[in-house]
Motif scaffolding. Structure first.
Motif, PDB file in Angstrom:
ATOM      1  N   UNK A   4     -26.995 -87.527  38.532  1.00  0.00           N
ATOM      2  CA  UNK A   4     -27.059 -86.163  39.086  1.00  0.00           C
ATOM      3  C   UNK A   4     -25.713 -85.744  39.677  1.00  0.00           C
ATOM      4  N   UNK A   5     -25.088 -86.656  40.419  1.00  0.00           N
ATOM      5  CA  UNK A   5     -23.803 -86.349  41.025  1.00  0.00           C
ATOM      6  C   UNK A   5     -22.746 -86.080  39.959  1.00  0.00           C
ATOM      7  N   UNK A   6     -22.755 -86.910  38.903  1.00  0.00           N
ATOM      8  CA  UNK A   6     -21.796 -86.709  37.821  1.00  0.00           C
ATOM      9  C   UNK A   6     -21.990 -85.368  37.139  1.00  0.00           C
ATOM     10  N   UNK A   7     -23.251 -84.983  36.920  1.00  0.00           N
ATOM     11  CA  UNK A   7     -23.537 -83.713  36.265  1.00  0.00           C
ATOM     12  C   UNK A   7     -23.065 -82.531  37.119  1.00  0.00           C
ATOM     13  N   UNK A   8     -23.322 -82.612  38.422  1.00  0.00           N
ATOM     14  CA  UNK A   8     -22.922 -81.496  39.300  1.00  0.00           C
ATOM     15  C   UNK A   8     -21.407 -81.400  39.458  1.00  0.00           C
ATOM     16  N   UNK A   9     -20.749 -82.550  39.415  1.00  0.00           N
ATOM     17  CA  UNK A   9     -19.300 -82.551  39.578  1.00  0.00           C
ATOM     18  C   UNK A   9     -18.557 -82.424  38.257  1.00  0.00           C
ATOM     19  N   UNK A  51     -16.201 -81.795  47.296  1.00  0.00           N
ATOM     20  CA  UNK A  51     -17.381 -81.330  46.547  1.00  0.00           C
ATOM     21  C   UNK A  51     -18.492 -82.366  46.575  1.00  0.00           C
ATOM     22  N   UNK A  52     -18.113 -83.634  46.468  1.00  0.00           N
ATOM     23  CA  UNK A  52     -19.109 -84.707  46.549  1.00  0.00           C
ATOM     24  C   UNK A  52     -19.786 -84.700  47.921  1.00  0.00           C
ATOM     25  N   UNK A  62     -20.107 -82.213  49.904  1.00  0.00           N
ATOM     26  CA  UNK A  62     -20.942 -81.018  50.037  1.00  0.00           C
ATOM     27  C   UNK A  62     -22.328 -81.248  49.442  1.00  0.00           C
ATOM     28  N   UNK A  63     -22.389 -82.036  48.358  1.00  0.00           N
ATOM     29  CA  UNK A  63     -23.684 -82.352  47.736  1.00  0.00           C
ATOM     30  C   UNK A  63     -24.473 -83.318  48.620  1.00  0.00           C
ATOM     31  N   UNK A  64     -23.789 -84.333  49.128  1.00  0.00           N
ATOM     32  CA  UNK A  64     -24.452 -85.376  49.912  1.00  0.00           C
ATOM     33  C   UNK A  64     -24.764 -84.943  51.345  1.00  0.00           C
ATOM     34  N   UNK A  65     -24.198 -83.815  51.781  1.00  0.00           N
ATOM     35  CA  UNK A  65     -24.298 -83.399  53.182  1.00  0.00           C
ATOM     36  C   UNK A  65     -25.734 -83.186  53.645  1.00  0.00           C
ATOM     37  N   UNK A  66     -26.673 -82.962  52.690  1.00  0.00           N
ATOM     38  CA  UNK A  66     -28.065 -82.705  53.092  1.00  0.00           C
ATOM     39  C   UNK A  66     -28.805 -83.962  53.535  1.00  0.00           C
ATOM     40  N   UNK A  67     -28.181 -85.142  53.339  1.00  0.00           N
ATOM     41  CA  UNK A  67     -28.810 -86.391  53.771  1.00  0.00           C
ATOM     42  C   UNK A  67     -29.858 -86.921  52.815  1.00  0.00           C
ATOM     43  N   UNK A  68     -30.068 -86.252  51.681  1.00  0.00           N
ATOM     44  CA  UNK A  68     -31.062 -86.687  50.694  1.00  0.00           C
ATOM     45  C   UNK A  68     -30.424 -87.609  49.656  1.00  0.00           C
ATOM     46  N   UNK A  69     -31.275 -88.326  48.908  1.00  0.00           N
ATOM     47  CA  UNK A  69     -30.783 -89.185  47.840  1.00  0.00           C
ATOM     48  C   UNK A  69     -30.367 -88.355  46.631  1.00  0.00           C
ATOM     49  N   UNK A  70     -29.263 -88.769  46.008  1.00  0.00           N
ATOM     50  CA  UNK A  70     -28.780 -88.147  44.773  1.00  0.00           C
ATOM     51  C   UNK A  70     -28.344 -89.267  43.843  1.00  0.00           C
ATOM     52  N   UNK A 115     -16.135 -75.088  56.730  1.00  0.00           N
ATOM     53  CA  UNK A 115     -15.922 -74.267  55.540  1.00  0.00           C
ATOM     54  C   UNK A 115     -14.912 -73.174  55.881  1.00  0.00           C
ATOM     55  N   UNK A 116     -13.761 -73.234  55.253  1.00  0.00           N
ATOM     56  CA  UNK A 116     -12.682 -72.282  55.544  1.00  0.00           C
ATOM     57  C   UNK A 116     -13.133 -70.838  55.375  1.00  0.00           C
ATOM     58  N   UNK A 117     -13.821 -70.537  54.282  1.00  0.00           N
ATOM     59  CA  UNK A 117     -14.215 -69.147  54.010  1.00  0.00           C
ATOM     60  C   UNK A 117     -15.233 -68.653  55.037  1.00  0.00           C
ATOM     61  N   UNK A 118     -16.166 -69.517  55.431  1.00  0.00           N
ATOM     62  CA  UNK A 118     -17.175 -69.128  56.424  1.00  0.00           C
ATOM     63  C   UNK A 118     -16.510 -68.846  57.771  1.00  0.00           C
ATOM     64  N   UNK A 119     -15.569 -69.704  58.153  1.00  0.00           N
ATOM     65  CA  UNK A 119     -14.877 -69.520  59.430  1.00  0.00           C
ATOM     66  C   UNK A 119     -14.046 -68.242  59.409  1.00  0.00           C
ATOM     67  N   UNK A 120     -13.309 -68.007  58.324  1.00  0.00           N
ATOM     68  CA  UNK A 120     -12.451 -66.819  58.236  1.00  0.00           C
ATOM     69  C   UNK A 120     -13.260 -65.530  58.337  1.00  0.00           C
TER      70      UNK A 120
END
Length: 322
Positions: free
Chosen positions: A19-24, A4-5, A7-15, A63-68
Motif C-alpha cells: 500500500x505504501x509503495x502504491x501511494x508513493x 510523504x511517507x 504523512x501516510x503513517x501519521x494516522x497511527x494505523x497499519x499500512x 504543514x507549510x501551506x496550512x501555517x501560511x
C-alpha cells in the motif's frame, strides 16, 4: 519522499508495504529504505506480519501551506524542516543572504537544540514547537534592550489566544505554567552596535513529551497538552508567529517601555524573595519587576539595583537551582 511517507503513517494505523509503495509510486524496496530512515530520527515504528507498518503514536506534521494561510502579518519566507541541528543555527548560516527579510523556520526535530547558558533543549520528533525567526533592526545592537522579554510576552499572548490564560513570565525570557517551564527563548545577534543588525529569535515550546523524552530535563517542566486540548500544532505555530510579528513591530517603533506594565502584571516573581545565581556567587533580594530597558529590579540591602541579563539564573529563594 520521507515527508510523504510520514504523512501516510501519521494516522497511527497499519499500512502494508504494498500500500505504501502504491501511494508513493515506488517499489517496496524503496519503501523499506525510507522506513529505515525513521530509525535515525528516533521515530518509534511497529511492524506486524500481515498488517504492515505503523507509528507507535499518531503524529500531526507541520504543514507549510496550512501555517501560511493563517499568517496575518508580513512574513517573507517560511520553511518547515523534518530535521536540523538547530533552527537557530540554520538561520544564522543563512542570515547574511537575507538582510532585511523576515524569515521563519520550524523543524519537526532538532539534533542539538540550544537554550540559554549553553543548555540543551530537548527536541523529539513531531511533538513540540521548535521555531526560529530572523529579523533585521536598523537601530543596531544598542537598540535591542528588552527584546528578549518582548518575545516572552509574544509567546504568552499567543498562549492566551489559544485558551491558556494562566501563563507567567520569568525574567529574562522564560514562560511558565504552574511554576514549571513551558517555553524557553534564545536570541543570537550579529551586526553593529549602532548600525544595521540581525537577530535570530529561537523559541522552544513543550506540547507533548513522554517520560523518556524528558529524562534529561533537570528542572520542573510543563507541557501544553496538559492544559489545552484539541488545538493542532499548525495552529499553535501560526498563532505564535502572528504574535511575534505584532510584538516585534511594536518594539521596533516604541521600544520596551510600552511593554513594561504588561510584563509586571504577569511577572511570576514580582515582589517575591529570589536568588540571583551568578557564575561565582549568589545574590538575594526581592524582585521588583523590570525597568524601561528590561533590566531586573532587585531590592537588596544596598537599595534598588538594576540587573542586566547574562550568564545568570533567577529562582525563588531556596528553590532548587534550575
Amino acid at each position: 519522499m520521507l515527508r510523504n511517507l510520514l504523512a501516510i503513517l501519521a494516522d497511527g494505523n497499519f499500512h502494508s508495504g504494498e500500500e505504501l509503495g502504491a501511494q508513493l509510486g515506488v517499489t517496496r524496496a524503496a519503501v523499506w529504505k525510507q522506513l529505515k530512515k525513521l530509525e535515525s530520527l528516533n521515530i518509534p515504528l511497529s511492524s506486524v506480519k500481515g498488517k504492515g507498518y505503523r507509528l507507535s503514536d499518531a503524529i500531526e506534521l507541520l504543514d507549510q501551506s496550512v501555517i501560511l494561510e493563517k499568517i496575518e502579518g508580513r512574513l517573507d519566507c517560511l520553511e518547515v524542516l523534518l530535521n536540523t541541528e538547530s533552527t537557530n543555527s540554520y538561520l544564522l548560516e543563512k542570515s547574511s543572504d537575507h538582510m532585511g527579510k523576515r524569515y521563519a523556520v520550524l523543524a519537526e526535530k532538532q539534533e542539538s537544540g540550544r537554550g540559554r547558558r549553553g543548555r540543551t533543549w530537548v527536541s523529539p520528533f513531531g511533538k513540540n514547537i521548535y521555531l526560529s525567526m530572523l529579523w533585521s533592526f536598523s537601530g543596531g545592537i544598542g537598540s535591542l534592550e528588552g527584546l528578549s522579554l518582548v518575545i516572552a510576552i509574544a509567546v504568552e499572548r499567543a498562549l492566551a489566544e489559544l485558551g491558556v490564560n494562566d501563563a507567567k513570565l520569568k525574567w529574562p525570557n522564560d514562560v511558565y505554567l504552574d511554576h514549571k517551564k513551558l517555553a524557553g527563548i534564545l536570541l543570537e545577534v550579529s551586526g553593529e552596535y549602532s548600525g544595521h543588525c540581525q537577530v535570530v529569535i529561537g523559541i522552544g515550546l513543550n506540547i507533548k513529551l513522554s517520560a523518556h523524552d524528558a529524562e534529561s530535563i533537570d528542572q520542573p517542566w510543563a507541557q501544553l497538552s496538559e492544559y489545552l486540548g484539541g488545538v493542532d500544532r499548525n495552529t499553535i505555530a501560526a498563532t505564535m508567529i502572528n504574535h511575534l510579528i505584532k510584538a516585534i513591530e511594536q518594539f521596533d517603533k516604541q521600544g520596551f517601555e510600552s511593554f513594561k506594565g504588561y510584563w509586571t502584571e504577569r511577572d511570576a516573581f514580582f515582589n517575591k524573595e529570589v536568588d540571583l545565581i551568578l557564575p561565582h556567587l549568589t545574590r538575594s533580594g526581592i524582585a521588583k519587576g523590570v525597568n524601561g530597558k528590561g533590566e531586573l529590579l532587585l531590592q537588596t540591602e544596598k537599595g534598588l539595583e538594576s540587573i542586566n541579563a547574562g550568564e545568570l539564573s533567577l529562582r525563588l529563594k531556596n528553590a532548587p537551582i534550575d
